[in-house]
Every structure is written in C-alpha cells, then in structure tokens.
Design a protein around this motif. Structure first.
Motif, short mmCIF file in Angstrom:
data_model
loop_
_atom_site.label_atom_id
_atom_site.label_comp_id
_atom_site.label_asym_id
_atom_site.label_seq_id
_atom_site.Cartn_x
_atom_site.Cartn_y
_atom_site.Cartn_z
N UNK A 1 0.83 -1.07 0.05
CA UNK A 1 0.05 -0.12 0.22
C UNK A 1 0.89 1.13 -0.05
N UNK A 2 0.59 2.40 -0.81
CA UNK A 2 1.36 3.45 -0.80
C UNK A 2 0.97 4.20 0.56
N UNK A 3 1.78 5.08 1.02
CA UNK A 3 1.59 5.65 2.35
C UNK A 3 0.29 6.86 2.01
N UNK A 4 0.27 7.25 0.79
CA UNK A 4 -0.73 8.29 0.55
C UNK A 4 -1.29 8.19 -0.98
N UNK A 5 -2.68 7.98 -0.74
CA UNK A 5 -3.62 7.90 -2.13
C UNK A 5 -4.21 9.28 -2.43
N UNK A 6 -4.19 9.49 -3.51
CA UNK A 6 -4.96 10.76 -4.00
C UNK A 6 -6.12 10.14 -4.92
N UNK A 7 -7.15 10.58 -4.65
CA UNK A 7 -8.34 9.99 -5.37
C UNK A 7 -9.45 11.03 -5.37
N UNK A 8 -10.13 10.88 -6.50
CA UNK A 8 -11.23 11.79 -6.88
C UNK A 8 -12.41 11.11 -6.07
N UNK A 9 -13.20 11.89 -5.05
CA UNK A 9 -14.13 11.49 -4.38
C UNK A 9 -14.85 12.90 -3.81
N UNK A 10 -16.42 12.49 -4.02
CA UNK A 10 -16.97 13.61 -3.76
C UNK A 10 -16.93 14.81 -4.66
N UNK A 11 -16.84 16.29 -4.23
CA UNK A 11 -16.57 17.35 -4.92
C UNK A 11 -15.19 17.58 -5.51
N UNK A 12 -14.20 16.98 -4.77
CA UNK A 12 -12.74 17.18 -5.09
C UNK A 12 -11.90 16.03 -4.79
N UNK A 13 -10.57 16.54 -4.59
CA UNK A 13 -9.50 15.64 -4.53
C UNK A 13 -9.20 15.38 -3.16
N UNK A 14 -9.33 14.12 -2.72
CA UNK A 14 -9.03 13.68 -1.41
C UNK A 14 -7.60 13.09 -1.31
N UNK A 15 -6.97 13.23 -0.01
CA UNK A 15 -5.93 12.46 0.50
C UNK A 15 -6.19 11.38 1.40
N UNK A 16 -5.69 10.20 0.96
CA UNK A 16 -6.29 9.12 1.67
C UNK A 16 -5.09 8.37 2.21
N UNK A 17 -5.06 8.10 3.65
CA UNK A 17 -3.95 7.48 4.19
C UNK A 17 -4.43 6.08 4.75
N UNK A 18 -3.80 5.03 4.09
CA UNK A 18 -4.19 3.76 4.63
C UNK A 18 -3.32 3.26 5.75
N UNK A 19 -3.89 3.06 6.74
CA UNK A 19 -3.33 2.19 7.99
C UNK A 19 -3.50 0.72 8.33
N UNK A 20 -2.52 0.01 8.01
CA UNK A 20 -2.83 -1.52 8.10
C UNK A 20 -2.83 -1.79 9.59
N UNK A 21 -4.10 -2.58 10.05
CA UNK A 21 -4.12 -2.92 11.34
C UNK A 21 -3.27 -4.34 11.60
#
Ligand code: ADP
Length: 709
Positions: free
Chosen positions: A103-123
């Motif tokens: 998993x990349x530390x940060x994902x940028x994705x289009x969601x809702x009205x604009x771009x979001x930064x997503x941080x996946x945190x493995x459990x």
C-alpha cells in the motif's frame, strides 16, 4: 523578529496540541476496557474524525478478528453528497487491493466534489486485522504530526481490538461455560429428583430393600424392613451382621455362612431364612438375594439386595407337595395312573404310577408309539379300527376305554381308562385321563363269576326236586311204553305159532321209546351239567319249548296258565343254548313263584319272543303275581337278594351275568295291573370281544343290566 516569534509560538501550540492528542489516543485503551469491538471502533472513528478534522474515515476488519467482516465508513457533513457506505468501501478496497505491504503511504483520489488525500493504516503488522483509511480534502494532509497521530491511533486500535477480541472470546467461553453449568445443573437437578424418587420407591417397595458396603455393613435399609424387624437404622448399620439377631436361631448358622461367603467372594448371595416379625413375634420365611455392583476396574462398590416374604408361597408349595404326595400315594394304592395328552403336538405327560403300571422307567419320554408297543396286539387292532386317536384329534370327546397290556413276560394287565377333553390356556384341545390297573379286580370278578356259576349249579340241583314230577312224567311215558311193548313182544313170541312180524313191530316201538327216553335224559343232563360255555346257532323259540316241556308239570301243579306267544319270524341267534335256557327256566320259575299266593285272578304266565330294535331278539316273561317293591328294583339283580323263605337269591344275578356275556341286558318292569315282567334283549350276533370290553364313547347309552327298562 516578531514573525519568527509568531512562528515559534504557532509551532509550540501545534506541538502542544499534538501532545494532547497523543495523550488522548494513549488513553483510549483505558476507555475501551470492558467494551466490545463495535465500541472500540465507534470511539476510534469518532475520535479520529474530530481530532484530525477528517472528511472520511473507514475501517474494515478481517475474518481474523471477527466472525463476519465489518466495514464502517464515517463521512463529514462538509464532504457533500456521497454514495452509500458499502459502495465507498468497495471503491476503497479496489484502490488498495489485499497486499498491505504494497500500500502506498498516501493515495490521492477523486471523491465527492474534489480531490482527497487518503492514508491507509494497516491494522496488525501485515494488515492482517484489517485497515483504517483516513481521508481529508485539505491540502497538506497529513501533516507530520497528523501522520504520527494516525499511526499511534492504528497501533492503539490494534491493541484495543485484540483486547476486545480476547474479551469477546473470553465472554464466549464464559457464556459457554455458563450454558454448560446451567445444563449440568439442570441434569443434576433432574437426576437428584429421580434419585429422590428412587429412594422414595425403595422406601415404599412391598419388599425389604437394602444395600451393603463392600465389607458387608448395611448402609441403606428401607422402611419396610425396619418396620418388619423392629430394628433401627442405626442398629442395622452398627455392624455387618447386626441383622442376624432377627433370624430364627435354627437358621442363623446357615444364614451367616451364606452371607459371608457371598460378601467375601464378591458374588452376592441368595438364601432362605426365617425372620422374626416384630408385630406379632412370629417367624416367617424370607428369600434374601444380593447382587454386586462394581466400578470400571471391577472393584466391588456395593451389594444391592432384597428380602422378600415367601412364607405364604412356601406354605402353599408345601401344601402342594403334600397333596401331590397324597395323590401319588393314592394313585399307588389304587393303582391309578394319570396322563395329559395334547393331540396337536402329541405331547404326553404321565404320572409316576402310570410308568409303574406300564413297567417303564419313570421320566422316560412317552410317545404314542411307545404306548402302542405295550398294548395287547388284539386291542391295538381294535383301537385302530375304532380310529380312536383320529377321533380325539378331530374333536373334543370324552372316552372310556378298556384294554389289555401285554407285558414283556407275556403276562396280561387289564386297564380301564377314562379320558376327559378340555382346552388349555391357548385354546388347544387337551385330554386329561386316568388309567386304572383293574387286573386284580378283573381276576376277582372272574373268580366270583365262577363261584356264582357253581352256586347256580347247586341251585339248579336243588330245584331238581321241584322238577322231579316233570322228569318222571317225561320219562314215565316212554318207560311204560317200553314195558308194555316188551311184554307184548314176549307174548307174541310165546304164541304158537309165534307172531314174528308183530313181535318185530313191538320191538321197534320199544327202541323208539328207549330213544325218546335217552333224549329226555340227555336234555336234563345238559341243563344240570357244569360244562364250559359254548357258542352255537340257537333257535330261541325251540329253546323256550324245551324249557316249557321240562317245567310244564310243575307249572300245572301251581295252577299256572302258560300262554306262549312265540314270534314266527324270529331270527337265529348266536350264543350258548343251555345257558340261555337256564335264564328262561329261572324266569318261568320266578313268575310261577310270584303267583303262588294269587287266588283272585288267573295265574297267567305269558312267555313272549319277538324281534327287537337293531337286529336284536327279545324274550319277556310276564306274570300276574305279587310284583316287587319299586324301591328294591335295583337290588333284585344283586347276588343273594331274595324275598323267599327257601330262596337263594342267585337266579337273577346269574341270569344277568349270562345275558351280559351275550352282550345283552336284562331288566324288570312292573305291569300296569298286577304282576311284573322280566325281559332280556340280546344282539343276534354279539361282537366277539372276549377279553377287551372295548371302547365306548361315554355319551353313548349304558349297556348294562338294570332293574328298570
Ligand atoms: P330267588 O328266586 O332264589 O329268590 P332270584 O335271584 O331268582 O332268587 O330272585 C331274587 C328275588 O327277585 C326274588 O326273591 C323276588 O323277590 C324277586 N323276583 C324275582 N322274580 C320275580 C317276579 N316274577 N315277581 C316278583 N318278584 C320277583
């Protein structure tokens, strides 16, 4: 300078907030203590949303943590309209894939009205527990402190989730344990209730019940025994053989021996003893039985036993034994055996006496074949002819049967059997029979018959006096003829010239008269001789006429008017002519005697012959005499019964024997008017049963001499 200061102050503030947030995150496990997985997730997501001002946070838990995967999404209101939660989760899963190390530390994705930064945190180390995704639209997300907080939150979540999972597992185990305890408790309660019931039952059983420890000491004794013996539970438990004080002194030694043998061998015991009944101080017989209970290794756990009052049974058995002995003794004395035969199975049971009569070993299996082998061959033929066995198999008849046994030493035994048909409990036909050895009686009867016949001959000789006139008359006629003819003959021969032809004629007449005389004498000799019975063809009318000829003078002397009514169509019969003539003579004499005092009416004596039913002939002698007392009718035929001062009371008794030997019967009836009639009826040809008297169905009419017709 101010700018620098402000920057430092801002930095300090940010760091302070970060520290506060860190403290807040580190306090989370304390908050979660006791909570379940959903509470952990709920608090975590709310805290992160608020703390990091996130626009979206989601968590997915894998099967390793929960039984069914959990996916939760929280979206900030500011994020605008969003698709349903499961679609968001699907999109996120799709973006991340399963391989957490990649998993990349940060994902940028289009969601809702604009771009979001997503941080996946493995459990978990490899994300094996699941993943948390934190997302924000603002630029620069996540800042360094935010990334730190997210990582701390993820590891805190791991700890919280592990603990919650552990708690949940413990709860499951505790629940299962509770369930099991509850189930076991219910089982034990039921078992206890059952046990109580059993103990209650044991207490109330109509027999004494008890248990013994392996060393023989009683540990449980029910109320029935305590009430019977009057002993207390404590006393019975005090030592192994305390109970023996209730045993009859004579039985104590045997009882004690059986008890200890059973206990020491571990086999249990069964013994009969007399126990004292406290209520009335009587001793009653009891059966004591103990069986052993063992554990899995075979060690004796207990002896379980009962003491049953068998006194009544024992007495009944003794009574039965005595009555059986009585019966056996009676059978032995009376030489009467008994048997039971089931035609359906040919099962035959004999009494001991029957074995003795048949001279067979007591107890040996009895078959029809074995019985047949002992029965006299002539009587076996008769049985087969009568189809006796077949008849018995077909229906329920009662039978009476006289037969002979031919013993191995060729001696003969005479048997009289009476069989009664019944049904057993299954409705099957069953014959109960008694068989009497009548050999001694039979021999005695034969001796009696012989004696009677000798007596009869004495009686006949005595009546010779009365017949002398008749004999003299019979003999006188030819004798005077002989004398007359002989003197005529002499006279003719003495004439000159001698009358030869006349003399020859008178000599012939002399011979004729001589023959007539010799015939008369022969008849007399036959009548008074003691010769053995013979069987010949007899014309009953001729026999009657001869008897009349012999007794006519005596009858005339008594003023008897004899009226013969002899049937023309009378068939010949088979029998002993002389014996039958003796009967007729006796009946004529009795009839004449019965009228000797009659003066007011003719002394009429009718002698009648006729055909009788079923190929028989009947002879009746009817007088007009004094008759007989109806009460004495049965006794007329008894030997030595007489009402005459010069009588012997033998005539009718012997006559009856003679007629029965001809398979007929002799009886007496009183006339409508004065006098009596004596009749006999005999078959034309009696069946030749010289020895075996044959078999007859009991329901058939009796064929014996009787005083009444
Ligand atoms: P007895 O003639 O010697 O008495 P019986 O046996 O011939 O012996 O007869 C027995 C008895 O039966 C007689 O004594 C008599 O009482 C009775 N009895 C026989 N025949 C007659 C008859 N015709 N009428 C009445 N009684 C009779």
């Amino acid at each position: 300078m101010d700018v620098q200061y402000e920057q430092d102050a801002g930095e300090i503030k940010r760091l302070q907030r970060c520290i506060n947030d860190l403290v807040c995150l580190l306090a989370l496990p304390a908050l979660w203590s006791g909570g379940d997985i959903s509470q952990v997730l709920d608090t975590l997501l709310n805290t992160l949303m608020r703390m990091l001002r996130l626009d979206l946070v989601s968590v997915r838990l894998n099967l390793s943590v929960v039984e069914t995967p959990i996916e939760i999404v929280r979206v900030a209101q500011s994020f605008g309209p969003m698709p349903p939660a499961h679609e968001i989760c699907e999109a996120l899963n799709h973006s991340l894939g399963d391989n957490s190390p990649k998993w990349p530390p940060l994902l940028r994705n289009l969601m809702g009205d604009g771009e979001v930064s997503m941080v996946p945190l493995p459990l978990g180390l490899q994300g094996e527990l699941g993943v948390i995704i934190a997302a924000a639209q603002r630029a620069g997300f996540p800042q360094q402190t935010e990334a730190l907080l997210l990582n701390v939150a993820a590891s805190q979540a791991c700890i919280g989730l592990q603990e919650a999972r552990l708690r949940s597992q413990q709860k499951c185990i505790a629940d299962e344990l509770d369930r099991r305890v509850a189930r076991r408790t219910a089982e034990l309660t039921a078992a206890n209730a059952e046990l109580q019931l059993q103990v209650g039952l044991l207490q109330r059983l109509p027999v004494s019940a008890w248990t013994l420890k392996p060393d023989g000491t009683p540990d449980f004794v029910n109320r029935v025994w305590l009430e019977y013996s009057g002993q207390t539970l404590d006393f019975v438990r005090s030592r192994p053989d305390a109970w023996i004080s209730a045993v009859h002194p004579e039985d104590r030694e045997t009882a004690s021996r059986s008890f200890w043998e059973g206990v020491r061998s571990g086999q249990g015991f069964a013994m009969e003893t007399r126990f004292l009944r406290a209520r009335d101080g009587t001793y009653r017989w009891h059966l004591n039985q103990a069986v052993v209970l063992r554990d899995a290794e075979g060690r004796v756990l207990k002896f379980v036993g009962t003491t049953t009052d068998i006194d009544d049974q024992k007495r009944a058995k003794e009574k039965l034994r005595r009555s059986e002995a009585f019966l056996a003794e009676g059978q032995r004395l009376g030489q009467i055996g008994s048997y039971c035969w089931r035609p359906a199975t040919d099962e035959i049971t004999w009494s001991a006496e029957l074995y003795r009569i048949y001279e067979l070993e007591i107890g040996m299996p009895v078959t029809l074949e074995l019985i047949r082998s002992r029965v006299h061959p002539d009587d076996v033929t008769l049985i087969e002819k009568m189809k006796l066995v077949d008849q018995a198999r077909e229906g329920s008849h009662d039978f009476e049967w006289r037969y002979r046994l031919l013993m191995p030493d060729q001696s003969i035994k005479y048997m009289h059997a009476v069989a009664h048909s019944t049904r057993d409990q299954n409705g099957q036909s069953e014959y109960m029979a008694s068989v009497q050895d009548v050999t001694a009686r039979r021999l005695a009867e034969e001796a009696r018959d012989k004696a009677q016949s000798e007596l009869a001959s004495v009686a006949r000789v005595m009546s010779l006096g009365a017949l002398t006139a008749s004999i003299a008359h019979e003999v006188n006629q030819p004798l005077s003829g002989i004398i007359t003819n002989a003197s005529t003959c002499l006279r003719m021969l003495g004439a000159d010239p001698p009358q030869v032809e006349g003399a020859r004629e008178t000599a012939r007449r002399t011979i004729r008269d001589g023959n007539r005389m010799s015939e008369v004498i022969a008849r007399l000799r036959a009548l008074f001789s003691k010769k053995e019975p013979t069987t010949e063809s007899v014309n009953l009318n001729d026999a009657v006429l001869e008897v009349i000829a012999l007794s006519i003078l005596e009858l005339q002397k008594n003023r008897v008017v004899l009226c013969p009514e002899l049937a023309d169509d009378l068939p010949l019969i088979t029998g002993d002519r002389v014996q039958l003539q003796q009967v007729i003579l006796n009946l004529l004499r009795n009839g004449s005697d019965a009228m000797c005092t009659v003066e007011d009416r003719p002394r009429q004596l009718v002698i009648r012959t006729e055909r009788d039913n079923g190929d028989r002939v009947r002879l009746t002698v009817q007088d007009a005499g004094i008759g007989f007392d109806p009460q004495a009718a049965d006794r007329l035929f008894d030997a030595f019964y007489t009402t005459k001062c010069d009588g012997m009371g033998i005539g009718l008794s012997v006559s009856r024997s003679i007629i029965e030997r001809h398979h007929g019967r002799l009886w007496a009836t009183l006339n409508e008017g004065p006098g009596a009639a004596f009749s006999f009826s005999i078959p034309r040809t009696p069946a030749g049963l010289a020895h075996a008297d044959g078999i007859r169905n009991i329901q058939a009419p009796a064929v014996t001499g009787s005083a009444a017709a």
